[in-house]
Design an enzyme around this catalytic site. Structure first.
Site, PDB file in Angstrom:
ATOM      1  N   SER A 190       0.831  -1.192   0.000  1.00  0.00           N
ATOM      2  CA  SER A 190       0.000   0.000   0.000  1.00  0.00           C
ATOM      3  C   SER A 190       0.875   1.255   0.000  1.00  0.00           C
ATOM      4  CB  SER A 190      -0.961  -0.040   1.198  1.00  0.00           C
ATOM      5  OG  SER A 190      -1.985   0.908   1.069  1.00  0.00           O
ATOM      6  N   ASP A 286      -8.324  -3.522  -6.690  1.00  0.00           N
ATOM      7  CA  ASP A 286      -7.852  -3.261  -5.337  1.00  0.00           C
ATOM      8  C   ASP A 286      -8.970  -2.629  -4.505  1.00  0.00           C
ATOM      9  OD1 ASP A 286      -6.535  -1.528  -3.160  1.00  0.00           O
ATOM     10  OD2 ASP A 286      -4.865  -2.758  -3.858  1.00  0.00           O
ATOM     11  N   HIS A 354      -6.292  -6.570  -1.024  1.00  0.00           N
ATOM     12  CA  HIS A 354      -5.302  -5.523  -0.781  1.00  0.00           C
ATOM     13  C   HIS A 354      -4.194  -6.127   0.084  1.00  0.00           C
ATOM     14  CE1 HIS A 354      -3.948  -1.366  -0.686  1.00  0.00           C
ATOM     15  NE2 HIS A 354      -3.897  -1.373   0.629  1.00  0.00           N
TER      16      HIS A 354
END
Length: 418
Positions: A190, A286, A354
């Site tokens: 991320s 995502d 994710h």
């Protein structure tokens, strides 16, 4: 090479062998990064604060010391290192940074004193076959700008020192033996995945030419995409991050010379200029970028048309799926030039997820996600150790039956920071 894995999903709407159907994982029923822990308990690794950081001004948003978790390698991995940059969103204005200042994302006073090492950081060969005995480090994220900021707001008492934290952490790890590494891998998910891309060449520059250095960015390919209201929500948000934190000076000059700093914060505009071998691990759908914080925010969707789809991909209607397929196509166009380099690797699966390298169930397990029977951990290992060229792109949703889709349940209390 013994094998060549390259499934160009964007050239064929449905690859042979893709089965229809999907499973779901409930985020409210799991623990440790959104997953159930089975088998032997995970290794918990204590937090170490970087005592030398204060003299360098390398501090968290609130002025506290930054930190990391380190578990030493052994045997054949004693001289190999994985450095993972923690993710956790960004703060783009004074108010959000003040809020972050009172959390683990802005202060070491609020950080967990121990963290479980799972996924790519696991010390168990049955969970992490390629890297289990390496020196494994998780650098905590407390600056709010992907380890790239340089500034200070005296009125609010906010330190924007991400770049200094990066340098202080690298200096400490090098002094602890990393400078002698024969193998090194920089990774992150991320906001940490975005940081991995931007710091990849700098990481390689720390070592001599005798060290094998590569980078793995998980869920870090944030796109400058148009949201459901026709606006560029993430571009506006990233503009606030770049300007508030003074990020421009730490972005690659090869990009700054032709684009404005906000656009250069987007990985899509720098991935093809990274000289160090880079692996992109991403989902084509995502859940953080697409549905929660970029394409279908409350501002872009004030009437809640996307609310059910955001909570559960199975509830997305045909029009919403078509919109998301457009996002997938945009991602595949972005990586086309990246794919041409033989040193780079790619694994883009068609899951609503994710951060797949940090979760044990998605990283390596009996039912982990695959593309053409190739799992994530094996793909990354094959690429890192030059066993194969790995450039895997999944067929479009919903053809992949191996996905671990994340289903988000509404909570009665305010959610914690990402």
């Amino acid at each position: 090479m013994k094998c060549f894995l390259w499934a160009l999903g964007f050239l064929s709407p449905l690859l042979a062998g893709c089965a229809r159907g999907f499973g779901h994982l409930n985020l409210t029923e799991v623990a440790f990064g959104g997953q159930k822990i089975t088998g032997r308990p995970p290794l918990f690794v204590p937090l170490t604060l970087i005592q030398s950081a204060a003299a360098k001004g390398a501090v968290c948003i609130d002025g506290s010391l930054p930190g990391y978790h380190l578990h030493r390698g052994y045997g054949a991995g004693a001289n190999s290192w994985i450095v993972q940059l923690e993710g956790g969103g960004w703060c783009n204005d004074i108010n959000t940074c003040l809020y972050r200042k009172k959390s683990r994302r802005g202060s070491s006073y609020y950080m967990e004193k121990q963290l479980p090492f799972i996924g790519i950081l696991s010390n168990k060969p049955e969970e992490n076959p390629n890297f289990y005995n390496w020196n494994r480090v998780k650098i905590r994220y407390c600056d709010g700008a992907s380890f790239l900021g340089e500034g200070y707001n005296g009125v609010a008492g906010l330190f924007f020192r991400g770049q200094r934290i990066w340098l202080a952490a690298m200096e400490e790890l090098m002094s602890m033996g990393m400078r002698h590494a024969n193998q090194a891998l920089l990774t992150g998910c991320s906001a940490g995945g975005l940081a991995t891309i931007h710091h990849c060449d700098g990481f390689q520059a720390l070592f001599s030419g005798n060290t094998k250095v590569k980078c793995l960015a998980d869920a870090g390919l944030f796109l400058d995409a148009v949201d459901v209201a026709g606006r560029r929500t993430l571009r506006s948000f990233f503009g606030g991050v770049v300007n508030l934190h003074g990020v421009a000076g730490n972005l690659p000059q090869t990009c700054i010379s032709r684009l404005n700093p906000t656009l250069c914060f987007f990985p899509q505009n720098v991935i093809s200029t990274v000289n160090t071998p880079l692996f992109l691990l991403n989902t084509a759908y995502d859940v953080w970028q697409q549905l929660q914080e970029s394409l279908a925010t409350k501002q872009a969707d004030p009437h809640g048309y996307w609310e059910e789809c955001k909570m559960n991909n199975a509830k997305c209607n045909a029009g919403q799926i078509q919109f998301l397929q457009g996002f997938r196509n945009e991602m595949l166009n972005v990586v086309k030039s990246f794919l041409t380099s033989p040193k780079n690797g790619l694994f883009i699966n068609s899951c609503f997820a994710h951060c797949q390298s940090e979760r044990q169930d998605t990283w390596f397990g009996s039912n982990s996600p695959t593309i053409r029977n190739q799992g994530i951990a094996k793909s990354v290992g094959d690429w890192y150790f030059d066993r194969c060229w790995v450039k895997e792109i999944d067929c479009p949703y919903p053809c992949d039956s191996t996905c671990h889709h994340l289903v988000k349940r509404k909570k009665r209390h305010p959610p914690s920071l990402l």
